[in-house]
Design an enzyme around this catalytic site. Structure first.
Site, PDB file in Angstrom:
ATOM      1  N   THR A 125       0.759  -1.215   0.141  1.00  0.00           N
ATOM      2  CA  THR A 125      -0.019  -0.094   0.069  1.00  0.00           C
ATOM      3  C   THR A 125       0.742   1.165   0.034  1.00  0.00           C
ATOM      4  O   THR A 125       1.979   1.217   0.463  1.00  0.00           O
ATOM      5  CB  THR A 125      -0.775   0.104   1.282  1.00  0.00           C
ATOM      6  N   TYR A 151      -1.914   0.123  10.010  1.00  0.00           N
ATOM      7  CA  TYR A 151      -2.141  -0.315   8.701  1.00  0.00           C
ATOM      8  C   TYR A 151      -0.804  -0.258   7.653  1.00  0.00           C
ATOM      9  O   TYR A 151      -0.356  -1.535   7.405  1.00  0.00           O
ATOM     10  CB  TYR A 151      -3.073   0.067   8.051  1.00  0.00           C
TER      11      TYR A 151
END
Ligand code: UDP
Length: 344
Positions: A125, A151
């Site tokens: 990501t 995350y």
């Protein structure tokens, strides 16, 4: 070849599985615990491709189930989508994110090592960059990794683990750093949509901007909030690089080709080299849907960087990937048509 796709009952996994089925001769084994994934997506894939798609309901971190599966079938590569992926939630529940996104991946990688898996494609990501220096935007893969939420940290940790494994074993990997994925399959036709056979983003509790705005447009929500308008950007709202799901799916096929041709590992951004603000995105959703839903201003959301835009030069240089749907209106229109089909 046989590919194990974890989490492919979900949004990105199901679109990528469809693209892999269309563009390669791979047989797919999809594993998903259906906590956030949808059996409808699996059914669509099996409907189109029959026994090239096997589904096993299981947690990708379940060591016993992995042992049984890997003993039964020879798996050439793993495409690992399964993850918890909500930035705000990761701030609230860090241990749950590290458990699912790191500890469970270690179990999966141990199975890969024991059974000699050659290729691993990892869903990483843009959040690994944290808050990149504005001078470094569009951000390149060699920019410092400095995630600002659990995350992003969890994804960075797995990238580092993969790097170490590839040094001492035959496993080769590609980590794809996704920017903001949105839209629905461009293969959806009005006929498929009217029969409920479209592929798009189904979410139980949507938090992503375009999905939330579309739920407002179709009347599933009464309104939405903009999280912060005091960022150092053109209109004060955060800027993101929104990429069409089909272009992102195609990047996985390019990554697989890269692994098969080069025998080396790599990390690639997947985005479009430009971005839109939250306000601009909401405006386009209103224009495409023709609905002027209420939008309130709210405080900043924890863990949100002001601006994330990908440099996609490396992916273009090293693979045959070419974006086809680099247009916010196309992204929003495809997602809107899918959202409308969910109503009926
Ligand atoms: N956002 C917003 N309202 C919403 C959902 C998102 O203002 O209801 C903003 C969010 O704060 C961020 C941007 O939209 O600046 C993109 O957020 P999203 O959750 O879609 O993706 P992320 O970049 O967090 O992965």
């Amino acid at each position: 070849m046989t590919l194990l796709c974890t989490g492919a009952a979900g949004y990105i996994g199901s679109h990528t599985a469809l693209t892999l089925l269309e563009q390669t001769d791979a047989r797919l084994i999809i594993i998903d615990d259906l906590r956030t994934g949808f059996m409808e997506n699996i059914a669509l894939l099996q409907r189109g491709f029959g026994d090239r798609v096997e589904f096993v309901e299981m947690d990708f971190g379940d060591r016993n189930a992995l042992e049984t599966l890997f003993s039964r079938v020879q798996i050439d590569g793993v495409v690992h989508f399964g993850a918890s992926l909500i930035v705000g939630e990761s701030v609230q529940k860090p241990l749950s994110y590290y458990h699912n996104n790191v500890a469970n991946v270690i179990a999966l990688l141990e199975a890969c090592a024991r059974f000699g898996v050659k290729y691993f494609i990892f869903s990483s990501t843009a959040a690994v960059y944290g808050e990149p220096d504005s001078a470094l935007i569009p951000v390149r893969e060699d920019a410092p990794l400095a995630p600002i939420n659990p995350y992003g940290t969890s994804k960075m940790m797995v990238e580092l683990i993969l790097q170490d494994i590839a040094r001492i074993s035959p496993l080769r990997y590609v980590a794809l750093r996704y920017f903001n994925v949105a839209g629905a399959s461009m293969k959806n036709t009005p006929e498929l949509l009217s029969r409920g056979l479209g592929l798009g983003q189904r979410s139980k509790n949507a938090t992503h901007l375009i999905k939330v705005a579309l739920e407002c447009a179709v009347g599933k929500r009464n309104g939405m909030s903009i999280f912060g308008e005091d960022y150092d950007t053109s209109d004060g709202t955060c800027i993101r690089d929104y990429i069409h799901i089909d272009d992102l799916a195609a990047a996985h096929v390019s990554a697989l080709d890269f692994l098969r041709e080069n025998g080396e590992s790599a990390v690639f951004n997947v985005g479009y080299n430009h971005g839109y603000s939250v306000k601009e995105v909401i405006q386009v959703v209103k224009e495409i849907s023709g609905v002027d839903f209420p939008v309130a201003m709210a405080a900043r959301r924890a863990g949100d960087p002001a601006m994330l835009i990908a440099s996609n030069q490396k992916l273009k240089r090293h693979t045959n990937w070419q974006p086809k749907f680099d247009d916010l209106r196309t992204i929003v229109r495809s997602a809107y048509e899918f959202e409308c089909s969910l109503r009926s």
